[in-house]
Scaffold this motif. Structure first.
Motif, short mmCIF file in Angstrom:
data_model
loop_
_atom_site.label_atom_id
_atom_site.label_comp_id
_atom_site.label_asym_id
_atom_site.label_seq_id
_atom_site.Cartn_x
_atom_site.Cartn_y
_atom_site.Cartn_z
N ILE A 375 0.88 -1.24 0.01
CA ILE A 375 -0.16 0.03 0.06
C ILE A 375 0.99 1.29 -0.02
O ILE A 375 0.76 2.27 -0.81
CB ILE A 375 -1.12 -0.09 1.20
CG1 ILE A 375 -1.97 -1.19 1.05
CG2 ILE A 375 -1.58 1.31 1.32
CD1 ILE A 375 -2.79 -1.38 2.26
N LEU A 376 1.95 1.29 0.86
CA LEU A 376 2.95 2.45 1.07
C LEU A 376 3.44 2.64 -0.40
O LEU A 376 3.71 3.76 -0.74
CB LEU A 376 3.87 2.33 2.13
CG LEU A 376 3.01 2.18 3.46
CD1 LEU A 376 4.12 2.04 4.66
CD2 LEU A 376 2.43 3.51 3.81
N GLU A 377 3.66 1.65 -0.98
CA GLU A 377 4.80 1.50 -2.05
C GLU A 377 4.03 2.15 -3.22
O GLU A 377 4.41 2.80 -4.15
CB GLU A 377 5.11 0.15 -2.71
CG GLU A 377 6.09 0.18 -3.85
CD GLU A 377 6.32 -1.11 -4.08
OE1 GLU A 377 7.14 -1.46 -4.99
OE2 GLU A 377 5.65 -2.22 -3.89
N THR A 378 2.33 1.86 -3.20
CA THR A 378 1.54 2.21 -4.16
C THR A 378 1.20 3.58 -4.20
O THR A 378 1.27 4.57 -5.11
CB THR A 378 0.30 1.37 -4.36
OG1 THR A 378 0.71 -0.01 -4.54
CG2 THR A 378 -0.43 1.66 -5.62
N GLN A 380 3.08 5.89 -2.17
CA GLN A 380 4.04 6.77 -2.12
C GLN A 380 3.91 7.76 -1.14
O GLN A 380 4.50 8.83 -1.00
CB GLN A 380 4.52 7.44 -3.18
CG GLN A 380 5.01 6.73 -4.45
CD GLN A 380 6.17 6.05 -4.19
OE1 GLN A 380 7.38 6.59 -4.02
NE2 GLN A 380 6.05 4.40 -4.35
N SER A 381 3.19 7.40 0.13
CA SER A 381 2.81 8.40 1.16
C SER A 381 1.94 7.74 2.03
O SER A 381 1.46 6.52 1.82
CB SER A 381 2.33 9.69 0.61
OG SER A 381 0.74 9.36 0.28
N SER A 388 -8.97 4.75 -0.70
CA SER A 388 -8.94 3.48 -1.39
C SER A 388 -8.11 3.42 -2.43
O SER A 388 -7.66 4.55 -3.19
CB SER A 388 -10.43 3.21 -2.01
OG SER A 388 -11.48 3.12 -0.77
N LEU A 389 -7.58 2.44 -2.87
CA LEU A 389 -6.82 2.15 -4.00
C LEU A 389 -7.14 0.80 -4.77
O LEU A 389 -7.41 -0.15 -4.24
CB LEU A 389 -5.23 2.23 -3.64
CG LEU A 389 -4.73 1.10 -2.77
CD1 LEU A 389 -3.15 0.93 -3.09
CD2 LEU A 389 -4.92 1.44 -1.39
#
Length: 419
Positions: A375-378, A380-381, A388-389
């Motif tokens: 999640i953090l990699e996608t 970037q914050s 949601s992603l």
């Protein structure tokens, strides 16, 4: 040849066409035969053993077959020309050549090769005796032809020597996948998982460092309290600093002390097992062998700086082979809880490989190892609540955040949109 009668020329031509069919079917059967089945048959079958020996010297085998096939075809063409002149005159040579081409194509190429491809063992094993004899007869000529071929290939910088006996992991997986009629699906999946052990690294399935429970051997009062409420089977022990790891304490040893009435802090600390360190990047296949050699069941994974990244346990490697040791994967499994609408509440600290196996997802494990890391990699914050992603066809909703840390996410598998 011209002095022979039409009858004998016809007999010779018929024999040459049969010989051409023999060489064509032999070549196809030798190339189509199952090498693995041949190895099994060669234990008790002389013809199979002879065939395996011939295939190990492929240059001589192919050279002999091609030489024999070309010789009989050229002779057949010459005989056909002589017959055509004797029967219908020189004007019939072209028609005779076309007729011979059709006959060879149907009766000496297509038909025998098709049969040989479908029944390689019926052809290859019996003819191996004849081919072995022909290899000995044609050996000088085949050697000369092979040397000329190598010179030509070398001139064009083409390597002529390759090792076709080596089987890649992808080819081996294909062999296992094609064995569905003889291998049960669950065993087939285990075999495929075993093949993939070489690709999976220990850090891909490790228990992360922050999830490990540690105790300081210099604080006996806290040790007793932790032992009373701990729910884990293993404890990491350290001396003063959490980076100074002294070993691993198994709870079963503590239980044995209680059972014998010999429990004390000193006796408990005496049962600490010396730490066994595993370098980061070790494949599961190698680590499984190391566990077996070292007679161990767990190891602490360290990076290039010697810092502990996590723990690898033998049971986790076995689960990579046979699957999760749970009765129902759709119910709550520690970090995963299925909802009525078909979505899942997930602890983001879960390993991505475990999540993929449990929910049959295809999330990438190339960089991030945990769902939280992905999640953090996608993004970037550091995300906020209700963000949601979407990754591939997976919708990930962030449900809870505490102290800038993701605590709970909701995963929904989306149906692909038809075009």
């Amino acid at each position: 040849m011209e002095s022979l009668s039409i009858f004998w020329l016809s007999i010779i031509l018929f024999g040459l066409i049969l010989s051409s069919a023999f060489f064509s079917s032999t070549e196809t059967s030798m190339m189509a035969i199952n090498r693995y089945r041949l190895k099994v048959l060669s234990r008790n079958n002389k013809n199979a053993k002879r065939t395996e020996h011939l295939l190990n010297n492929l240059d001589s085998l192919i050279g002999t077959i091609l030489l024999g096939n070309n010789l009989v075809n050229i002779f057949a063409s010459s005989i056909t020309t002589i017959l055509a002149i004797k029967l219908w005159g020189e004007g019939s040579i072209v028609l005779a050549s076309l007729t011979l081409t059709f006959i060879i194509l149907v009766f000496a190429e297509t038909t025998p090769k098709t049969f040989a491809a479908k029944n390689p063992e019926k052809i290859a094993l019996p003819v191996s005796i004849i081919i072995e004899s022909l290899i000995k007869i044609f050996k000088p000529f085949v050697w000369i032809i092979a040397q000329l071929s190598k010179i030509i290939l070398t001139t064009f910088s083409i390597k002529s020597e390759t090792n076709n006996n080596l089987v890649s992991s992808e080819e081996l997986k294909m062999v296992v996948s094609d064995a569905k009629p003889v291998i049960a699906s669950n065993y087939q999946k285990m075999l495929l998982n075993i093949i993939d052990l070489e690709k999976v690294k220990v850090e891909d399935i490790m228990i992360p460092r922050h999830e490990l429970i540690s105790i300081d051997i210099n604080k006996p009062d806290k040790i007793l309290k932790q032992l009373q409420r701990i729910q884990h089977t293993r404890l990491i022990t350290y001396d003063t600093s959490s980076d100074n790891i002294t070993g691993v304490l198994h709870m079963r040893d503590i239980v044995n002390l209680y059972a014998k009435g010999n429990f004390s802090i000193d006796n408990a600390l005496a049962l600490i097992h010396k730490p066994y360190f595993v370098p980061e990047g070790t494949s599961l296949a190698h680590q499984l062998a190391h566990f077996q050699q070292q007679k161990r069941r767990l190891g602490l994974i360290v990076d290039e700086y010697g810092e502990v990244r996590g723990m690898i346990v033998l049971e986790d490697i076995l689960e990579e082979i046979v699957g999760q040791f749970t009765s129902n994967q759709n119910e709550s499994i520690d970090e995963i809880t299925k909802q009525k609408d078909g979505s899942y509440l997930v602890d983001p600290r879960i390993n991505i490989r475990e999540l993929n196996n449990l929910l049959r997802l295809n999330l990438s494990v190339t960089n991030a190892k945990t769902l939280n890391g992905l999640i953090l990699e996608t993004l970037q914050s550091i995300p906020k609540r209700d963000v949601s992603l979407k990754i591939n066809n997976i919708l990930i909703e962030i449900m809870q955040i505490s102290n800038q840390t993701i605590k709970l996410v909701k995963i929904t598998k989306l149906e692909p949109v038809p075009f």
